[in-house]
Design an enzyme around this catalytic site. Sequence first.
Site, PDB file in Angstrom:
ATOM      1  CE1 TYR A  79      -3.745  -2.213   5.322  1.00 52.65           C
ATOM      2  CE2 TYR A  79      -3.058   0.000   4.708  1.00 52.65           C
ATOM      3  CZ  TYR A  79      -3.550  -1.245   4.357  1.00 52.65           C
ATOM      4  OH  TYR A  79      -3.837  -1.521   3.042  1.00 52.65           O
ATOM      5  CB  SER A  96      -0.883   0.022   1.248  1.00 53.52           C
ATOM      6  OG  SER A  96      -1.502   1.288   1.383  1.00 53.52           O
TER       7      SER A  96
HETATM    8  N1  LIG Z   1      -8.825  -1.073  -1.011  1.00 52.30           N
HETATM    9  C1  LIG Z   1      -7.847  -0.216  -0.762  1.00 52.30           C
HETATM   10  O1  LIG Z   1      -8.037   1.025  -0.703  1.00 52.30           O
HETATM   11  C2  LIG Z   1      -6.447  -0.741  -0.571  1.00 52.30           C
HETATM   12  C3  LIG Z   1      -5.393   0.186  -0.640  1.00 52.30           C
HETATM   13  C4  LIG Z   1      -4.101  -0.268  -0.469  1.00 52.30           C
HETATM   14  C5  LIG Z   1      -3.864  -1.605  -0.260  1.00 52.30           C
HETATM   15  N2  LIG Z   1      -4.903  -2.501  -0.201  1.00 52.30           N
HETATM   16  C6  LIG Z   1      -4.571  -3.906   0.061  1.00 52.30           C
HETATM   17  O2  LIG Z   1      -5.166  -4.726  -0.916  1.00 52.30           O
HETATM   18  C7  LIG Z   1      -5.393  -6.034  -0.376  1.00 52.30           C
HETATM   19  C8  LIG Z   1      -6.815  -6.462  -0.676  1.00 52.30           C
HETATM   20  O3  LIG Z   1      -7.684  -5.554  -0.039  1.00 52.30           O
HETATM   21  P1  LIG Z   1      -9.145  -5.213  -0.548  1.00 52.30           P
HETATM   22  O4  LIG Z   1      -9.229  -3.740  -0.608  1.00 52.30           O
HETATM   23  O5  LIG Z   1      -9.515  -6.027  -1.725  1.00 52.30           O
HETATM   24  O6  LIG Z   1      -9.955  -5.671   0.765  1.00 52.30           O
HETATM   25  P2  LIG Z   1     -11.313  -6.451   0.973  1.00 52.30           P
HETATM   26  O7  LIG Z   1     -12.296  -6.057  -0.081  1.00 52.30           O
HETATM   27  O8  LIG Z   1     -11.664  -6.251   2.399  1.00 52.30           O
HETATM   28  O9  LIG Z   1     -10.891  -7.968   0.715  1.00 52.30           O
HETATM   29  C9  LIG Z   1      -9.987  -8.607   1.570  1.00 52.30           C
HETATM   30  C10 LIG Z   1      -9.869 -10.071   1.177  1.00 52.30           C
HETATM   31  O10 LIG Z   1      -9.034 -10.724   2.142  1.00 52.30           O
HETATM   32  C11 LIG Z   1      -9.735 -11.820   2.707  1.00 52.30           C
HETATM   33  N3  LIG Z   1      -9.377 -11.986   4.103  1.00 52.30           N
HETATM   34  C12 LIG Z   1      -9.554 -11.086   5.118  1.00 52.30           C
HETATM   35  N4  LIG Z   1      -9.150 -11.618   6.275  1.00 52.30           N
HETATM   36  C13 LIG Z   1      -8.723 -12.874   5.996  1.00 52.30           C
HETATM   37  C14 LIG Z   1      -8.199 -13.933   6.782  1.00 52.30           C
HETATM   38  N5  LIG Z   1      -8.048 -13.811   8.104  1.00 52.30           N
HETATM   39  N6  LIG Z   1      -7.846 -15.088   6.169  1.00 52.30           N
HETATM   40  C15 LIG Z   1      -8.016 -15.230   4.823  1.00 52.30           C
HETATM   41  N7  LIG Z   1      -8.497 -14.265   4.032  1.00 52.30           N
HETATM   42  C16 LIG Z   1      -8.850 -13.105   4.617  1.00 52.30           C
HETATM   43  C17 LIG Z   1     -11.218 -11.489   2.549  1.00 52.30           C
HETATM   44  O11 LIG Z   1     -11.995 -12.663   2.430  1.00 52.30           O
HETATM   45  P3  LIG Z   1     -12.828 -13.403   3.593  1.00 52.30           P
HETATM   46  O12 LIG Z   1     -13.494 -12.321   4.408  1.00 52.30           O
HETATM   47  O13 LIG Z   1     -13.750 -14.281   2.836  1.00 52.30           O
HETATM   48  O14 LIG Z   1     -11.801 -14.173   4.369  1.00 52.30           O
HETATM   49  C18 LIG Z   1     -11.207 -10.775   1.204  1.00 52.30           C
HETATM   50  O15 LIG Z   1     -11.275 -11.733   0.152  1.00 52.30           O
HETATM   51  C19 LIG Z   1      -5.071  -5.931   1.115  1.00 52.30           C
HETATM   52  O16 LIG Z   1      -3.791  -6.454   1.357  1.00 52.30           O
HETATM   53  C20 LIG Z   1      -5.107  -4.442   1.377  1.00 52.30           C
HETATM   54  O17 LIG Z   1      -4.291  -4.076   2.466  1.00 52.30           O
HETATM   55  C21 LIG Z   1      -6.181  -2.094  -0.352  1.00 52.30           C
END
Ligand SMILES: NC(=O)c1ccc[n+]([C@@H]2O[C@H](COP(=O)([O-])OP(=O)(O)OC[C@H]3O[C@@H](n4cnc5c(N)ncnc54)[C@H](OP(=O)(O)O)[C@@H]3O)[C@@H](O)[C@H]2O)c1
Length: 262
Positions: free
Chosen positions: A153, A140
Amino acid sequence: MSQIPAVLVTGASTGIGATYAERFAQRGHDLVLVARDVARMEAVASRLRQETGVTVDILQADLTQAADLAKVETRLRDDAHIGILINNAGTAMGGTFVQQSTDDMARLVALNTTALVRLASAIAPRLAVAGEGAIVNIGSVVGLAPEYGMTVYGATKAFVLFLSQGLSLELGPKGVYVQAVLPATTRTEIWDHVGADVNAMKNVMEVGDLVDAALVGFDRREVVTIPPLPDAGQWDAFDLARKTMMANFGNALPGERYRNPA
Ligand SMILES: NC(=O)c1ccc[n+]([C@@H]2O[C@H](COP(=O)([O-])OP(=O)(O)OC[C@H]3O[C@@H](n4cnc5c(N)ncnc54)[C@H](OP(=O)(O)O)[C@@H]3O)[C@@H](O)[C@H]2O)c1
Protein backbone atom coordinates in the site's frame (compact mmCIF):
# COMPACT_ATOMS: atom_id res chain seq x y z
CA MET A 1 -14.00 24.64 -20.54
CA SER A 2 -16.82 26.56 -18.88
CA GLN A 3 -16.40 29.19 -16.19
CA ILE A 4 -16.98 26.59 -13.47
CA PRO A 5 -15.49 23.28 -14.62
CA ALA A 6 -17.12 19.96 -13.83
CA VAL A 7 -15.25 17.67 -11.44
CA LEU A 8 -14.83 13.94 -11.97
CA VAL A 9 -14.32 12.19 -8.63
CA THR A 10 -13.28 8.55 -8.45
CA GLY A 11 -14.25 6.55 -5.40
CA ALA A 12 -17.18 8.92 -4.93
CA SER A 13 -19.65 6.48 -3.37
CA THR A 14 -18.35 7.01 0.19
CA GLY A 15 -15.53 8.36 2.34
CA ILE A 16 -13.08 10.96 1.10
CA GLY A 17 -14.40 10.87 -2.47
CA ALA A 18 -18.03 11.42 -1.47
CA THR A 19 -16.90 14.32 0.72
CA TYR A 20 -14.94 15.89 -2.15
CA ALA A 21 -18.06 15.54 -4.29
CA GLU A 22 -20.14 17.31 -1.66
CA ARG A 23 -17.66 20.15 -1.21
CA PHE A 24 -17.27 20.78 -4.95
CA ALA A 25 -21.07 20.69 -5.39
CA GLN A 26 -21.34 23.29 -2.65
CA ARG A 27 -18.87 25.40 -4.67
CA GLY A 28 -21.18 25.13 -7.70
CA HIS A 29 -19.29 22.53 -9.74
CA ASP A 30 -21.16 19.93 -11.76
CA LEU A 31 -19.97 16.42 -10.96
CA VAL A 32 -19.23 13.05 -12.49
CA LEU A 33 -19.16 10.37 -9.80
CA VAL A 34 -17.21 7.16 -10.43
CA ALA A 35 -17.25 3.97 -8.33
CA ARG A 36 -18.72 0.46 -8.42
CA ASP A 37 -21.74 0.88 -6.15
CA VAL A 38 -24.42 2.67 -8.18
CA ALA A 39 -27.02 2.74 -5.41
CA ARG A 40 -24.67 4.57 -3.07
CA MET A 41 -23.65 7.02 -5.79
CA GLU A 42 -27.34 7.62 -6.60
CA ALA A 43 -27.94 8.48 -2.96
CA VAL A 44 -25.02 10.94 -2.95
CA ALA A 45 -26.09 12.37 -6.32
CA SER A 46 -29.75 12.92 -5.51
CA ARG A 47 -28.92 14.63 -2.22
CA LEU A 48 -26.38 16.92 -3.88
CA ARG A 49 -28.69 17.74 -6.81
CA GLN A 50 -31.39 18.68 -4.32
CA GLU A 51 -29.15 20.63 -1.94
CA THR A 52 -27.01 22.48 -4.47
CA GLY A 53 -28.76 22.36 -7.88
CA VAL A 54 -25.65 21.14 -9.70
CA THR A 55 -25.76 18.44 -12.37
CA VAL A 56 -24.45 15.09 -11.16
CA ASP A 57 -23.70 12.22 -13.55
CA ILE A 58 -22.87 8.71 -12.45
CA LEU A 59 -20.40 6.44 -14.17
CA GLN A 60 -20.25 2.93 -12.79
CA ALA A 61 -16.78 1.48 -13.13
CA ASP A 62 -14.56 -1.06 -11.46
CA LEU A 63 -11.26 0.69 -12.04
CA THR A 64 -9.34 -2.59 -11.86
CA GLN A 65 -11.18 -3.75 -15.00
CA ALA A 66 -9.71 -2.57 -18.31
CA ALA A 67 -13.06 -2.09 -20.09
CA ASP A 68 -14.54 -0.06 -17.23
CA LEU A 69 -11.40 2.01 -16.89
CA ALA A 70 -11.45 2.73 -20.63
CA LYS A 71 -15.01 4.08 -20.26
CA VAL A 72 -13.83 6.63 -17.68
CA GLU A 73 -10.75 7.51 -19.73
CA THR A 74 -12.96 8.20 -22.76
CA ARG A 75 -15.18 10.48 -20.70
CA LEU A 76 -12.13 12.40 -19.43
CA ARG A 77 -10.71 12.71 -22.94
CA ASP A 78 -13.90 13.80 -24.64
CA ASP A 79 -15.92 15.81 -22.15
CA ALA A 80 -14.55 19.34 -22.33
CA HIS A 81 -16.75 20.39 -19.41
CA ILE A 82 -14.59 18.31 -17.02
CA GLY A 83 -11.70 20.47 -15.83
CA ILE A 84 -10.82 18.84 -12.51
CA LEU A 85 -9.98 15.19 -11.83
CA ILE A 86 -10.00 13.95 -8.24
CA ASN A 87 -8.05 10.70 -8.45
CA ASN A 88 -9.24 9.34 -5.12
CA ALA A 89 -10.37 5.72 -5.56
CA GLY A 90 -8.03 3.48 -3.67
CA THR A 91 -7.95 0.75 -1.15
CA ALA A 92 -5.66 -0.91 1.38
CA MET A 93 -5.29 -4.44 2.69
CA GLY A 94 -4.38 -6.05 5.95
CA GLY A 95 -1.55 -8.42 6.72
CA THR A 96 2.17 -8.49 6.07
CA PHE A 97 3.82 -8.98 2.69
CA VAL A 98 4.18 -12.73 3.14
CA GLN A 99 0.58 -13.07 4.34
CA GLN A 100 -0.95 -11.11 1.45
CA SER A 101 -1.87 -12.99 -1.73
CA THR A 102 -0.07 -12.08 -4.93
CA ASP A 103 -3.40 -11.53 -6.70
CA ASP A 104 -4.64 -9.17 -3.97
CA MET A 105 -1.40 -7.19 -4.26
CA ALA A 106 -1.80 -6.96 -8.02
CA ARG A 107 -5.40 -5.71 -7.63
CA LEU A 108 -4.24 -3.10 -5.09
CA VAL A 109 -1.50 -1.89 -7.41
CA ALA A 110 -3.95 -1.82 -10.34
CA LEU A 111 -6.42 0.39 -8.48
CA ASN A 112 -4.03 2.64 -6.55
CA THR A 113 -1.49 3.21 -9.35
CA THR A 114 -2.43 1.93 -12.82
CA ALA A 115 -5.96 3.33 -12.80
CA LEU A 116 -4.74 6.61 -11.30
CA VAL A 117 -2.01 7.15 -13.90
CA ARG A 118 -4.28 6.12 -16.80
CA LEU A 119 -6.95 8.61 -15.73
CA ALA A 120 -4.36 11.37 -15.33
CA SER A 121 -3.02 10.50 -18.76
CA ALA A 122 -6.51 10.65 -20.26
CA ILE A 123 -7.22 14.20 -19.10
CA ALA A 124 -3.76 15.83 -19.01
CA PRO A 125 -3.27 16.47 -22.76
CA ARG A 126 -6.65 18.21 -23.02
CA LEU A 127 -6.00 20.35 -19.93
CA ALA A 128 -2.51 21.23 -21.19
CA VAL A 129 -3.98 22.47 -24.48
CA ALA A 130 -6.66 24.41 -22.60
CA GLY A 131 -3.97 25.86 -20.32
CA GLU A 132 -6.09 25.32 -17.23
CA GLY A 133 -7.56 22.67 -14.94
CA ALA A 134 -6.40 20.50 -12.10
CA ILE A 135 -5.50 16.92 -11.20
CA VAL A 136 -5.68 15.96 -7.52
CA ASN A 137 -4.13 12.64 -6.54
CA ILE A 138 -4.89 11.14 -3.14
CA GLY A 139 -1.73 9.60 -1.70
CA SER A 140 -1.03 8.84 1.94
CA VAL A 141 1.54 9.61 4.61
CA VAL A 142 2.16 5.85 4.52
CA GLY A 143 3.99 6.49 1.24
CA LEU A 144 6.62 8.35 3.26
CA ALA A 145 6.91 5.79 6.03
CA PRO A 146 7.83 2.15 5.35
CA GLU A 147 7.99 1.84 9.14
CA TYR A 148 4.18 1.71 9.25
CA GLY A 149 4.35 -1.83 7.89
CA MET A 150 1.90 -1.40 5.01
CA THR A 151 4.51 -2.14 2.41
CA VAL A 152 2.62 -2.64 -0.84
CA TYR A 153 0.00 0.00 0.00
CA GLY A 154 2.75 2.45 0.97
CA ALA A 155 4.63 1.71 -2.23
CA THR A 156 1.55 2.60 -4.28
CA LYS A 157 1.24 5.84 -2.35
CA ALA A 158 4.94 6.67 -2.86
CA PHE A 159 4.17 6.25 -6.57
CA VAL A 160 1.27 8.69 -6.26
CA LEU A 161 3.49 11.28 -4.59
CA PHE A 162 6.28 10.97 -7.16
CA LEU A 163 3.84 11.01 -10.06
CA SER A 164 2.20 14.15 -8.71
CA GLN A 165 5.50 15.93 -8.19
CA GLY A 166 6.65 15.02 -11.69
CA LEU A 167 3.34 16.00 -13.26
CA SER A 168 3.41 19.28 -11.38
CA LEU A 169 6.81 20.07 -12.89
CA GLU A 170 5.62 19.08 -16.38
CA LEU A 171 2.10 20.50 -16.38
CA GLY A 172 2.43 23.46 -14.00
CA PRO A 173 4.12 25.65 -16.62
CA LYS A 174 1.25 24.80 -19.01
CA GLY A 175 -1.31 26.14 -16.55
CA VAL A 176 -2.46 22.81 -15.13
CA TYR A 177 -2.38 22.48 -11.35
CA VAL A 178 -1.40 19.11 -9.85
CA GLN A 179 -1.78 18.37 -6.14
CA ALA A 180 -0.85 15.35 -4.05
CA VAL A 181 -2.91 15.05 -0.87
CA LEU A 182 -1.40 12.87 1.85
CA PRO A 183 -3.96 12.01 4.53
CA ALA A 184 -3.05 10.11 7.68
CA THR A 185 -5.65 8.00 9.52
CA THR A 186 -9.07 9.30 8.53
CA ARG A 187 -12.44 7.92 9.64
CA THR A 188 -13.75 6.05 6.58
CA GLU A 189 -14.67 2.49 5.61
CA ILE A 190 -11.18 1.79 4.28
CA TRP A 191 -10.29 0.50 7.73
CA ASP A 192 -13.02 -2.15 7.53
CA HIS A 193 -11.31 -3.45 4.39
CA VAL A 194 -8.02 -3.69 6.29
CA GLY A 195 -9.75 -5.52 9.12
CA ALA A 196 -9.07 -2.76 11.65
CA ASP A 197 -11.47 -0.94 13.97
CA VAL A 198 -10.95 2.75 13.30
CA ASN A 199 -13.02 3.62 16.37
CA ALA A 200 -10.40 1.93 18.54
CA MET A 201 -7.62 4.08 17.05
CA LYS A 202 -6.20 7.31 18.41
CA ASN A 203 -5.70 10.53 16.47
CA VAL A 204 -8.24 9.78 13.75
CA MET A 205 -9.13 12.73 11.52
CA GLU A 206 -12.76 13.24 10.56
CA VAL A 207 -13.28 13.03 6.81
CA GLY A 208 -14.80 16.51 6.56
CA ASP A 209 -11.80 18.06 8.31
CA LEU A 210 -9.44 16.17 5.98
CA VAL A 211 -11.15 17.30 2.79
CA ASP A 212 -11.61 20.89 3.97
CA ALA A 213 -7.88 21.12 4.77
CA ALA A 214 -7.00 19.53 1.41
CA LEU A 215 -9.15 22.15 -0.30
CA VAL A 216 -7.31 24.95 1.52
CA GLY A 217 -4.14 23.48 0.00
CA PHE A 218 -5.94 23.24 -3.37
CA ASP A 219 -6.96 26.90 -3.24
CA ARG A 220 -3.37 27.86 -2.33
CA ARG A 221 -2.10 25.72 -5.22
CA GLU A 222 0.15 23.63 -2.95
CA VAL A 223 1.88 20.76 -4.74
CA VAL A 224 1.90 18.56 -1.64
CA THR A 225 -0.74 18.90 1.06
CA ILE A 226 -0.38 16.93 4.29
CA PRO A 227 -3.43 17.93 6.37
CA PRO A 228 -2.29 16.48 9.73
CA LEU A 229 1.23 17.99 9.60
CA PRO A 230 1.36 20.98 12.00
CA ASP A 231 4.64 22.44 10.71
CA ALA A 232 4.90 22.83 6.93
CA GLY A 233 8.59 23.58 7.46
CA GLN A 234 9.18 19.88 8.13
CA TRP A 235 8.03 18.99 4.63
CA ASP A 236 10.14 21.83 3.19
CA ALA A 237 13.22 20.54 5.07
CA PHE A 238 12.59 17.00 3.82
CA ASP A 239 12.26 18.20 0.25
CA LEU A 240 15.35 20.37 0.57
CA ALA A 241 17.39 17.38 1.81
CA ARG A 242 16.35 15.48 -1.32
CA LYS A 243 17.27 18.36 -3.62
CA THR A 244 20.60 18.84 -1.85
CA MET A 245 21.41 15.14 -2.37
CA MET A 246 20.40 15.40 -6.03
CA ALA A 247 23.28 17.76 -6.65
CA ASN A 248 25.62 14.84 -5.86
CA PHE A 249 24.11 12.30 -8.28
CA GLY A 250 26.09 13.54 -11.30
CA ASN A 251 29.40 11.75 -10.77
CA ALA A 252 31.17 9.55 -13.32
CA LEU A 253 32.92 7.54 -10.64
CA PRO A 254 31.33 5.55 -7.83
CA GLY A 255 31.69 7.11 -4.42
CA GLU A 256 35.02 6.65 -2.70
CA ARG A 257 33.50 4.13 -0.25
CA TYR A 258 32.72 1.77 -3.16
CA ARG A 259 36.02 2.21 -5.01
CA ASN A 260 38.11 1.42 -1.97
CA PRO A 261 35.90 -0.75 0.22
CA ALA A 262 37.39 -1.59 3.57
N1 LIG B 1 -9.08 6.76 5.25
C1 LIG B 1 -7.78 6.85 5.50
O1 LIG B 1 -7.31 6.71 6.66
C2 LIG B 1 -6.84 7.17 4.37
C3 LIG B 1 -5.54 7.58 4.70
C4 LIG B 1 -4.66 7.87 3.68
C5 LIG B 1 -5.06 7.78 2.37
N2 LIG B 1 -6.34 7.39 2.06
C6 LIG B 1 -6.69 7.28 0.64
O2 LIG B 1 -7.87 8.01 0.38
C7 LIG B 1 -8.55 7.45 -0.75
C8 LIG B 1 -10.01 7.25 -0.41
O3 LIG B 1 -10.08 6.33 0.66
P1 LIG B 1 -11.26 6.30 1.72
O4 LIG B 1 -10.61 6.30 3.05
O5 LIG B 1 -12.31 7.29 1.40
O6 LIG B 1 -11.77 4.80 1.45
P2 LIG B 1 -13.20 4.15 1.36
O7 LIG B 1 -14.12 4.79 2.35
O8 LIG B 1 -12.98 2.68 1.43
O9 LIG B 1 -13.69 4.57 -0.11
C9 LIG B 1 -13.01 4.09 -1.24
C10 LIG B 1 -13.76 4.52 -2.49
O10 LIG B 1 -13.12 3.92 -3.62
C11 LIG B 1 -14.07 3.17 -4.35
N3 LIG B 1 -13.45 1.98 -4.92
C12 LIG B 1 -12.86 0.95 -4.25
N4 LIG B 1 -12.45 0.02 -5.11
C13 LIG B 1 -12.81 0.45 -6.35
C14 LIG B 1 -12.68 -0.09 -7.65
N5 LIG B 1 -12.11 -1.28 -7.87
N6 LIG B 1 -13.14 0.63 -8.71
C15 LIG B 1 -13.74 1.84 -8.50
N7 LIG B 1 -13.88 2.40 -7.29
C16 LIG B 1 -13.43 1.71 -6.23
C17 LIG B 1 -15.17 2.80 -3.35
O11 LIG B 1 -16.42 2.66 -3.99
P3 LIG B 1 -17.13 1.30 -4.47
O12 LIG B 1 -16.90 0.28 -3.38
O13 LIG B 1 -18.54 1.71 -4.67
O14 LIG B 1 -16.44 0.94 -5.76
C18 LIG B 1 -15.19 4.05 -2.49
O15 LIG B 1 -16.03 5.03 -3.09
C19 LIG B 1 -7.80 6.16 -1.09
O16 LIG B 1 -6.94 6.38 -2.17
C20 LIG B 1 -7.01 5.87 0.18
O17 LIG B 1 -5.85 5.12 -0.09
C21 LIG B 1 -7.23 7.08 3.03
